[in-house]
Scaffold this motif. Structure first.
Motif, PDB file in Angstrom:
ATOM      1  N   LYS A 230       0.844  -1.189   0.000  1.00  0.00           N
ATOM      2  CA  LYS A 230       0.000   0.000   0.000  1.00  0.00           C
ATOM      3  C   LYS A 230       0.879   1.239   0.000  1.00  0.00           C
ATOM      4  N   GLY A 231       0.581   2.185  -0.884  1.00  0.00           N
ATOM      5  CA  GLY A 231       1.358   3.412  -0.940  1.00  0.00           C
ATOM      6  C   GLY A 231       0.623   4.485  -1.713  1.00  0.00           C
ATOM      7  N   THR A 232       1.148   5.715  -1.663  1.00  0.00           N
ATOM      8  CA  THR A 232       0.555   6.842  -2.385  1.00  0.00           C
ATOM      9  C   THR A 232       1.234   6.995  -3.735  1.00  0.00           C
ATOM     10  N   LEU A 233       0.436   6.942  -4.801  1.00  0.00           N
ATOM     11  CA  LEU A 233       0.968   7.000  -6.160  1.00  0.00           C
ATOM     12  C   LEU A 233       1.387   8.429  -6.500  1.00  0.00           C
ATOM     13  N   LYS A 234       2.660   8.576  -6.926  1.00  0.00           N
ATOM     14  CA  LYS A 234       3.199   9.901  -7.230  1.00  0.00           C
ATOM     15  C   LYS A 234       3.602  10.076  -8.688  1.00  0.00           C
ATOM     16  N   GLY A 235       3.612   8.990  -9.460  1.00  0.00           N
ATOM     17  CA  GLY A 235       4.003   9.162 -10.845  1.00  0.00           C
ATOM     18  C   GLY A 235       3.909   7.880 -11.637  1.00  0.00           C
ATOM     19  N   ILE A 236       3.966   8.044 -12.966  1.00  0.00           N
ATOM     20  CA  ILE A 236       3.982   6.915 -13.891  1.00  0.00           C
ATOM     21  C   ILE A 236       5.019   7.245 -14.959  1.00  0.00           C
ATOM     22  N   LYS A 237       5.956   6.346 -15.157  1.00  0.00           N
ATOM     23  CA  LYS A 237       6.974   6.563 -16.194  1.00  0.00           C
ATOM     24  C   LYS A 237       7.379   5.218 -16.770  1.00  0.00           C
ATOM     25  N   GLY A 238       7.515   5.157 -18.088  1.00  0.00           N
ATOM     26  CA  GLY A 238       7.747   3.861 -18.709  1.00  0.00           C
ATOM     27  C   GLY A 238       6.535   2.982 -18.433  1.00  0.00           C
ATOM     28  N   GLN A 239       6.790   1.810 -17.882  1.00  0.00           N
ATOM     29  CA  GLN A 239       5.698   0.941 -17.418  1.00  0.00           C
ATOM     30  C   GLN A 239       5.744   0.793 -15.898  1.00  0.00           C
ATOM     31  N   TYR A 240       6.267   1.822 -15.241  1.00  0.00           N
ATOM     32  CA  TYR A 240       6.423   1.795 -13.780  1.00  0.00           C
ATOM     33  C   TYR A 240       5.427   2.709 -13.089  1.00  0.00           C
ATOM     34  N   LEU A 241       4.889   2.232 -11.963  1.00  0.00           N
ATOM     35  CA  LEU A 241       4.188   3.078 -11.006  1.00  0.00           C
ATOM     36  C   LEU A 241       5.204   3.522  -9.963  1.00  0.00           C
ATOM     37  N   ILE A 242       5.199   4.814  -9.629  1.00  0.00           N
ATOM     38  CA  ILE A 242       6.153   5.383  -8.678  1.00  0.00           C
ATOM     39  C   ILE A 242       5.381   5.845  -7.442  1.00  0.00           C
ATOM     40  N   PHE A 243       5.816   5.365  -6.262  1.00  0.00           N
ATOM     41  CA  PHE A 243       5.108   5.682  -5.026  1.00  0.00           C
ATOM     42  C   PHE A 243       5.922   6.627  -4.140  1.00  0.00           C
ATOM     43  N   GLU A 244       5.226   7.248  -3.197  1.00  0.00           N
ATOM     44  CA  GLU A 244       5.813   8.298  -2.353  1.00  0.00           C
ATOM     45  C   GLU A 244       6.987   7.809  -1.521  1.00  0.00           C
ATOM     46  N   ASP A 245       6.966   6.506  -1.132  1.00  0.00           N
ATOM     47  CA  ASP A 245       8.029   5.974  -0.275  1.00  0.00           C
ATOM     48  C   ASP A 245       9.221   5.429  -1.077  1.00  0.00           C
TER      49      ASP A 245
END
Length: 264
Positions: A230-245
């Motif tokens: 579980k995390g806060t979604l901060k970005g999407i790049k390529g095929q990656y989800l990027i989270f706050e932590d």
């Protein structure tokens, strides 16, 4: 909100910024709309993208038996220089191989972590660049089949990288490059069979990714080791989800994983 289904490569739509979509059997999610929201990912089971069975995923979303049998996972997919459909020679399924291999292909330069050379079908431009997290890219040659693209890539990667450093790409520690200069510099190394297809006059394509916060040091989420995250979604790049932590989750590497997504 809750979504459930088998993960497949996110579909994309080029824009400012790029739009990302997770498509499930009975639903779809515009991932951009859940930026800055809490996302819980729960692994439920495996589901091979070909046979649909709950079997461990081997590569590319397929179980081991499917990976070594189906035409969509032939060696020429990752190594286009092995393509033989232009010679009327079958690998696993000649009709499929002709359909995919005997169409226009692009050899390109992309800058995601560094300048790299790659191959894609013309119909996959700019989708392929988006999937690699490239913020700029340019076509070098447009050839009529996959084999010619493959031998061109093999020749050029003696002089430029052919891999992306995904950690650099995700932390956005990337310099802008003059890809027109790179294209012209590499022209001399194009194989004789492909020189007539060199693209003399084109411009760079620039891509904008929906990222609110880049990670300082990436931590990769592995669903086999961490089945619930579980995390806060901060970005999407390529095929990656990027989270706050600083956690990142590669959707492409987890194709064939059946999950539930809970958005709060």
């Amino acid at each position: 909100m809750q979504y459930q289904g088998v993960l497949q490569k996110m579909q994309t739509e080029n824009g400012n910024p790029i739009q990302y979509y997770l498509v499930f059997e009975n639903d779809f999610l515009n991932v951009n709309q859940i930026l800055n929201k809490s996302v819980e990912i729960s692994f439920i089971k495996h589901q091979c993208l070909n046979c649909k069975l709950d079997k461990p995923i081997y590569r590319q979303g397929f179980c081991k038996s499917c990976f070594f049998e189906i035409p969509t996972a032939g060696d020429w997919i990752m190594r286009p220089e092995l393509s033989k459909a232009h010679l009327d020679q079958e690998d696993r399924d000649l009709a499929y191989e002709k359909k995919v291999q005997l169409q226009p292909h692009i050899v390109y330069l992309a800058n995601s972590s560094n300048v790299k050379v790659g191959v894609t079908r013309k119909a996959q431009v700019p989708t392929r660049w988006i999937d690699q997290g490239a913020h700029e890219a340019i076509e070098i040659v447009e050839v009529p089949n996959r084999y010619l693209a493959g031998i061109t890539e093999v020749a050029l990667k003696e002089h430029v990288a052919d891999k992306t450093n995904w950690r650099k790409m995700l932390t956005n520690t990337v310099d802008d490059e003059n890809l027109i200069e790179w294209r012209n510099k590499l022209k001399q190394y194009i194989p004789k069979e492909a020189t007539q297809y060199f693209i003399e006059d084109n411009q760079e394509t620039h891509l904008e990714f929906p990222v609110m916060q880049y990670p300082e040091k990436v931590k990769s989420l592995n669903l086999d080791k961490t089945p619930v995250y579980k995390g806060t979604l901060k970005g999407i790049k390529g095929q990656y989800l990027i989270f706050e932590d600083n956690t990142v989750f590669n959707i492409r590497s987890n194709e064939g994983y059946y999950v539930s997504l809970t958005i709060a």
